[in-house]
Write a protein that holds these residues in place. Sequence first.
Motif, PDB file in Angstrom:
ATOM      1  N   ASN A  68     -43.792 -17.146  -1.474  1.00 47.59           N
ATOM      2  CA  ASN A  68     -43.901 -17.337  -0.023  1.00 47.59           C
ATOM      3  C   ASN A  68     -44.598 -18.648   0.321  1.00 47.59           C
ATOM      4  OD1 ASN A  68     -42.625 -14.872   0.439  1.00 47.59           O
ATOM      5  ND2 ASN A  68     -44.543 -13.731   0.486  1.00 47.59           N
ATOM      6  N   ALA A  69     -45.602 -19.004  -0.473  1.00 49.31           N
ATOM      7  CA  ALA A  69     -46.289 -20.279  -0.237  1.00 49.31           C
ATOM      8  C   ALA A  69     -45.336 -21.450  -0.453  1.00 49.31           C
ATOM      9  CB  ALA A  69     -47.500 -20.402  -1.164  1.00 49.31           C
ATOM     10  N   TRP A  70     -44.506 -21.346  -1.483  1.00 50.55           N
ATOM     11  CA  TRP A  70     -43.520 -22.398  -1.754  1.00 50.55           C
ATOM     12  C   TRP A  70     -42.497 -22.491  -0.634  1.00 50.55           C
ATOM     13  CZ3 TRP A  70     -42.609 -26.711  -3.912  1.00 50.55           C
ATOM     14  CH2 TRP A  70     -41.293 -27.144  -4.192  1.00 50.55           C
ATOM     15  N   GLN A  71     -42.054 -21.352  -0.135  1.00 51.95           N
ATOM     16  CA  GLN A  71     -41.068 -21.363   0.948  1.00 51.95           C
ATOM     17  C   GLN A  71     -41.613 -22.075   2.183  1.00 51.95           C
ATOM     18  OE1 GLN A  71     -37.608 -19.860   1.020  1.00 51.95           O
ATOM     19  NE2 GLN A  71     -37.807 -21.538   2.486  1.00 51.95           N
ATOM     20  N   TYR A 120     -42.353 -31.312  -8.244  1.00 55.63           N
ATOM     21  CA  TYR A 120     -42.942 -31.040  -9.563  1.00 55.63           C
ATOM     22  C   TYR A 120     -44.433 -30.717  -9.444  1.00 55.63           C
ATOM     23  CZ  TYR A 120     -44.682 -32.194 -14.274  1.00 55.63           C
ATOM     24  OH  TYR A 120     -45.313 -32.186 -15.496  1.00 55.63           O
ATOM     25  N   GLU A 121     -45.147 -31.538  -8.715  1.00 57.38           N
ATOM     26  CA  GLU A 121     -46.588 -31.336  -8.574  1.00 57.38           C
ATOM     27  C   GLU A 121     -46.903 -30.049  -7.820  1.00 57.38           C
ATOM     28  OE1 GLU A 121     -48.120 -34.829  -6.726  1.00 57.38           O
ATOM     29  OE2 GLU A 121     -47.708 -36.130  -8.466  1.00 57.38           O
ATOM     30  N   ARG A 122     -46.158 -29.758  -6.774  1.00 56.75           N
ATOM     31  CA  ARG A 122     -46.446 -28.580  -5.961  1.00 56.75           C
ATOM     32  C   ARG A 122     -46.071 -27.285  -6.678  1.00 56.75           C
ATOM     33  NH1 ARG A 122     -45.357 -30.148   0.391  1.00 56.75           N
ATOM     34  NH2 ARG A 122     -46.011 -32.328   0.245  1.00 56.75           N
ATOM     35  N   VAL A 123     -44.962 -27.300  -7.392  1.00 48.81           N
ATOM     36  CA  VAL A 123     -44.561 -26.111  -8.147  1.00 48.81           C
ATOM     37  C   VAL A 123     -45.605 -25.782  -9.207  1.00 48.81           C
ATOM     38  CG1 VAL A 123     -42.887 -25.217  -9.812  1.00 48.81           C
ATOM     39  CG2 VAL A 123     -42.097 -26.310  -7.710  1.00 48.81           C
ATOM     40  N   HIS A 124     -46.057 -26.780  -9.939  1.00 51.91           N
ATOM     41  CA  HIS A 124     -47.053 -26.532 -10.980  1.00 51.91           C
ATOM     42  C   HIS A 124     -48.401 -26.148 -10.382  1.00 51.91           C
ATOM     43  CE1 HIS A 124     -45.067 -28.571 -14.719  1.00 51.91           C
ATOM     44  NE2 HIS A 124     -44.485 -27.439 -14.357  1.00 51.91           N
ATOM     45  N   LEU A 126     -48.786 -24.231  -7.988  1.00 50.75           N
ATOM     46  CA  LEU A 126     -48.655 -22.804  -7.678  1.00 50.75           C
ATOM     47  C   LEU A 126     -48.481 -21.955  -8.936  1.00 50.75           C
ATOM     48  CD1 LEU A 126     -46.285 -23.023  -4.575  1.00 50.75           C
ATOM     49  CD2 LEU A 126     -48.674 -22.256  -4.563  1.00 50.75           C
ATOM     50  N   GLY A 127     -48.582 -22.587 -10.100  1.00 48.03           N
ATOM     51  CA  GLY A 127     -48.431 -21.853 -11.348  1.00 48.03           C
ATOM     52  C   GLY A 127     -47.001 -21.585 -11.733  1.00 48.03           C
ATOM     53  N   GLY A 128     -46.062 -22.363 -11.169  1.00 49.75           N
ATOM     54  CA  GLY A 128     -44.645 -22.125 -11.410  1.00 49.75           C
ATOM     55  C   GLY A 128     -44.068 -22.952 -12.541  1.00 49.75           C
ATOM     56  N   LEU A 129     -42.814 -22.662 -12.855  1.00 50.96           N
ATOM     57  CA  LEU A 129     -42.056 -23.424 -13.842  1.00 50.96           C
ATOM     58  C   LEU A 129     -41.069 -24.327 -13.120  1.00 50.96           C
ATOM     59  CD1 LEU A 129     -41.221 -20.702 -16.531  1.00 50.96           C
ATOM     60  CD2 LEU A 129     -43.143 -22.293 -16.475  1.00 50.96           C
ATOM     61  N   PHE A 130     -40.885 -25.518 -13.660  1.00 49.68           N
ATOM     62  CA  PHE A 130     -40.062 -26.557 -13.043  1.00 49.68           C
ATOM     63  C   PHE A 130     -38.952 -26.916 -14.019  1.00 49.68           C
ATOM     64  CE2 PHE A 130     -39.095 -30.948 -11.827  1.00 49.68           C
ATOM     65  CZ  PHE A 130     -39.108 -30.896 -10.436  1.00 49.68           C
ATOM     66  N   ILE A 131     -37.710 -26.559 -13.664  1.00 55.38           N
ATOM     67  CA  ILE A 131     -36.590 -26.708 -14.591  1.00 55.38           C
ATOM     68  C   ILE A 131     -35.426 -27.411 -13.881  1.00 55.38           C
ATOM     69  CG2 ILE A 131     -34.965 -25.483 -16.092  1.00 55.38           C
ATOM     70  CD1 ILE A 131     -36.976 -23.148 -16.142  1.00 55.38           C
ATOM     71  N   PRO A 132     -35.239 -28.703 -14.090  1.00 57.28           N
ATOM     72  CA  PRO A 132     -34.080 -29.381 -13.506  1.00 57.28           C
ATOM     73  C   PRO A 132     -32.788 -28.659 -13.896  1.00 57.28           C
ATOM     74  CG  PRO A 132     -35.622 -30.994 -14.361  1.00 57.28           C
ATOM     75  CD  PRO A 132     -36.113 -29.649 -14.822  1.00 57.28           C
ATOM     76  N   ALA A 133     -31.918 -28.433 -12.915  1.00 52.40           N
ATOM     77  CA  ALA A 133     -30.725 -27.607 -13.110  1.00 52.40           C
ATOM     78  C   ALA A 133     -29.501 -28.449 -13.448  1.00 52.40           C
ATOM     79  CB  ALA A 133     -30.462 -26.789 -11.847  1.00 52.40           C
ATOM     80  N   HIS A 134     -28.612 -27.862 -14.262  1.00 50.37           N
ATOM     81  CA  HIS A 134     -27.332 -28.481 -14.659  1.00 50.37           C
ATOM     82  C   HIS A 134     -27.464 -30.005 -14.712  1.00 50.37           C
ATOM     83  CE1 HIS A 134     -26.975 -28.739 -10.257  1.00 50.37           C
ATOM     84  NE2 HIS A 134     -26.960 -27.431 -10.187  1.00 50.37           N
ATOM     85  N   VAL A 135     -28.384 -30.471 -15.562  1.00 51.49           N
ATOM     86  CA  VAL A 135     -28.734 -31.894 -15.584  1.00 51.49           C
ATOM     87  C   VAL A 135     -27.579 -32.784 -16.005  1.00 51.49           C
ATOM     88  CG1 VAL A 135     -31.194 -31.491 -15.975  1.00 51.49           C
ATOM     89  CG2 VAL A 135     -29.664 -31.692 -17.941  1.00 51.49           C
TER      90      VAL A 135
END
Length: 229
Positions: A68-71, A120-124, A126-135
């Motif tokens: 919710n914080a990310w949203q 990247y900075e905000r996701v981390h 919040l303790g999240g994982l950051f995975i670039p998609a279909h690179v």
Amino acid sequence: MIPPLIIETAVDQGINLIAITDHNATANVEAVMKAAVGTNVSVLGGMEIQTREEVHVICLFPGLDQVNAWQKMVDQALPDLPNNVEFFGEQFVVDQTGDFIRSEPRLLSTSTSLSIEDAYERVHALGGLFIPAHVNRKAYGLIANLGFIPPNIIPDAVEISRHLPVSDAVKNFPQLSAYPIIQSGDVHQLDEFLGYNEFLLFEPTIEELSLALQGSEGRSFRVDPIQTT
């Protein structure tokens, strides 16, 4: 796709860990989590964000508070544009049974104003994982759009499209060899559930996923070599 059918399909396919990562949106995450109660399917909350550079990134979070914080951050970064239903289709929010709650009026199929570095900075944070998609893809792929993975970003993993074997991905894009590689789980229809990625975890959490991606403390992962051939 409605929550009960998502869970039913995962069960039928023998998949016991899924993530809900809608485009620039998390409103349906909790409904799928509730639909999974009483089953052996664990549901992680997240989002596929579209950054300012038109790069898609999978963001996964430890719990609903972080989701919710990310949203809220993404809402502030989305342009104030109405959804064109005739062109993009409806953007439904549903409950755990699949019943209609509301339709999202704001256009979600667009880029946010967040740069990939900001995200990247905000996701981390919040303790999240950051995975670039279909690179590897030309459309919304990190390598096609930027030409490289920025040196100030260390993705937790990179995702490649389902039709590209991992060995070919490394051969075609040598820079990917520096990161854990997962295979596309970009499911838009129920018959697209594939279960390519196998994780050995002690429990279905973001912390455990992070350890598995690093191959640390007895956790591990692999891309199923049978399903991807």
